[in-house]
Design a protein around this motif. Sequence first.
Motif, short mmCIF file in Angstrom:
data_model
loop_
_atom_site.label_atom_id
_atom_site.label_comp_id
_atom_site.label_asym_id
_atom_site.label_seq_id
_atom_site.Cartn_x
_atom_site.Cartn_y
_atom_site.Cartn_z
N UNK A 67 2.07 -1.22 -9.95
CA UNK A 67 3.09 -1.08 -10.99
C UNK A 67 3.17 -2.32 -11.88
N UNK A 68 3.12 -3.50 -11.29
CA UNK A 68 3.20 -4.73 -12.08
C UNK A 68 1.98 -4.88 -12.99
N UNK A 69 0.83 -4.41 -12.52
CA UNK A 69 -0.39 -4.49 -13.31
C UNK A 69 -0.27 -3.65 -14.58
N UNK A 70 0.31 -2.46 -14.46
CA UNK A 70 0.39 -1.54 -15.60
C UNK A 70 1.57 -1.83 -16.53
N UNK A 71 2.66 -2.35 -15.99
CA UNK A 71 3.84 -2.49 -16.85
C UNK A 71 4.78 -3.62 -16.48
N UNK A 72 4.30 -4.61 -15.75
CA UNK A 72 5.11 -5.78 -15.46
C UNK A 72 6.34 -5.47 -14.62
N UNK A 73 7.33 -6.37 -14.62
CA UNK A 73 8.49 -6.21 -13.74
C UNK A 73 9.33 -4.98 -14.06
N UNK A 74 9.35 -4.56 -15.34
CA UNK A 74 10.15 -3.39 -15.70
C UNK A 74 9.61 -2.12 -15.02
N UNK A 75 8.30 -1.94 -15.08
CA UNK A 75 7.71 -0.77 -14.42
C UNK A 75 7.83 -0.89 -12.91
N UNK A 76 7.71 -2.11 -12.39
CA UNK A 76 7.92 -2.33 -10.96
C UNK A 76 9.32 -1.91 -10.55
N UNK A 77 10.33 -2.28 -11.36
CA UNK A 77 11.72 -1.94 -11.05
C UNK A 77 11.94 -0.43 -11.12
N UNK A 78 11.37 0.24 -12.15
CA UNK A 78 11.52 1.70 -12.27
C UNK A 78 10.89 2.40 -11.08
N UNK A 79 9.72 1.92 -10.65
CA UNK A 79 9.02 2.55 -9.54
C UNK A 79 9.80 2.39 -8.24
N UNK A 119 0.81 -1.22 0.00
CA UNK A 119 0.00 0.00 0.00
C UNK A 119 0.85 1.27 0.00
N UNK A 120 2.16 1.15 -0.25
CA UNK A 120 3.03 2.33 -0.27
C UNK A 120 2.56 3.34 -1.31
N UNK A 121 2.34 4.57 -0.89
CA UNK A 121 1.88 5.63 -1.80
C UNK A 121 3.09 6.25 -2.48
N UNK A 122 3.18 6.11 -3.79
CA UNK A 122 4.35 6.60 -4.50
C UNK A 122 4.01 6.89 -5.95
N UNK A 123 4.94 7.49 -6.66
CA UNK A 123 4.74 7.83 -8.07
C UNK A 123 5.10 6.65 -8.95
N UNK A 124 4.18 6.24 -9.81
CA UNK A 124 4.44 5.20 -10.80
C UNK A 124 4.59 5.90 -12.15
N UNK A 125 5.77 5.82 -12.79
CA UNK A 125 5.99 6.54 -14.04
C UNK A 125 4.86 6.35 -15.04
N UNK A 126 4.39 7.47 -15.57
CA UNK A 126 3.33 7.52 -16.59
C UNK A 126 1.95 7.17 -16.06
N UNK A 127 1.83 6.94 -14.76
CA UNK A 127 0.53 6.58 -14.20
C UNK A 127 0.16 7.39 -12.97
N UNK A 128 1.03 8.25 -12.51
CA UNK A 128 0.72 9.12 -11.39
C UNK A 128 0.98 8.49 -10.03
#
Length: 474
Positions: free
Chosen positions: A155-167, A139-148
């Motif tokens: 993050x994994x839902x929107x962009x898989x492990x790569x977006x998870x790693x960037x976040x 439940x950590x509140x944080x910025x997910x690139x391109x999703x706010x």
Amino acid sequence: MTSKTKRSAKPKGKKLLWLMFCLTGVAMLSATAGALLAVSLASTPLMQRQLSPAQASVFGKGGISSRSSLKLPELTRPVNILVLGVKVLTTDLQNPPDHLKNLRYQALVNSFEGLTDVMLLLRFNPETKKLTVLSIPRDTRTYIPDHGVRKINEANLYGGPALGAKTVSELLGGVGVDRYVTINVQGVEALIDALGGVTVFVPKDMKYKDDSQHLYVNLKAGQQHLNGDKTLQLLRFRYDENGDIGRIQRQQTVMRALMEQSLNPTTVTRIPKLLSIIQSHIDTNLTVEELVALTGFASQVNRSNTKMLMIPGEFSAPGEYDASYWLPHPAQIQKLVGQHLDFGTTALTEDQPATLRVAIQNSIPQDKGVQSVITRLRGSGFNNVYQDKPWTEPLSITRIVAQQGDVIGAESVRRSLGFGEVRIETTGSLDSDVTIQLGKDALQPPKKLLRPGLKDPAAGRGESRSLTNPANKG
């Protein structure tokens, strides 16, 4: 016994000894050969999903392991691994598998898509021989690139492990991620069963049922050996006062127990069998060679060099946002990554005893020990000492938990007490800097207090040992 009998007994004993030696040697060679064969047959990543070039570029470049012809692979540099644990239900997918579509409940799907239930960043450092596990609350509140700004488990839902790693990298101020591992709950269950289960202390009776998911939790408090299904019940139970943070504390308890009970040099030789059992439930850009190197390293790390941390933060207030969040503390995160992830320039500093929040959780029947500890600590300048709820697991040796990762503060508490062992983990009181989980050693005659500024020979920076058991290793 005649001299003739004596003469004949010795050669037989030698033959038996030689036979045992040969059989042991053959077994070791066979096991090693099996592991090496697996490495040679699988030098490509164990990926279930394909990454685009842009997604692949998120992860660290270059190899992380090497091996000679007669040795198992070894880590060649420090490496950060992002672990994503997912639980995917039929209702999470627009087009679930045909055999699950008409069920009257939300069935588990063998998939890697969707929200993450668990997010960990593991740092394996062969230079310092330390293993660090950082838990990131879902439940950590944080910025997910391109999703706010959202919950990090999206993050994994929107962009898989790569977006998870960037976040995760952005949350931690730029810490790099070298590889990822995604595993679903079916894989966790299979892995624990393949390792023979795990013995842990269940902190309280746990009972819950959710017919809509066919989720049934029924555990009794106490020390017990759990199979994969029972372990999942312990991990998935969320209905306690700390919600998801309570789950993280139980995750750390299970992880430490697995490392101490199941992770040893012989585990490396079992990797081919383990992979055959869980391969359909994992997705990773690790190769088998790299996986063997990581397992081999972890199996040799002492317990005192295993650190289990959590993103510093606090619960959002009711009604503060449209959902409940874990609100991260940026300044404390910067300090944590500098001290424990070898990133940044934050130096270790010793806080004054008066500023440390020290909680005491008693695991022994007598209250006498608690009052003695409070008196002793206050006499050493620790003014903010308070008694928290009891620790339900009976302990022989007191655990001094560096709840916020402040190992120097925990060491100063241990030196003042003269007993106990320091643990860098977040299983203590959430609001404390240091939690003392009081064991039976608190009832022993107190040792002489050390003079201020005098270092205990057994004390180190994050590598403390129990004063009552200096040889304590994982």
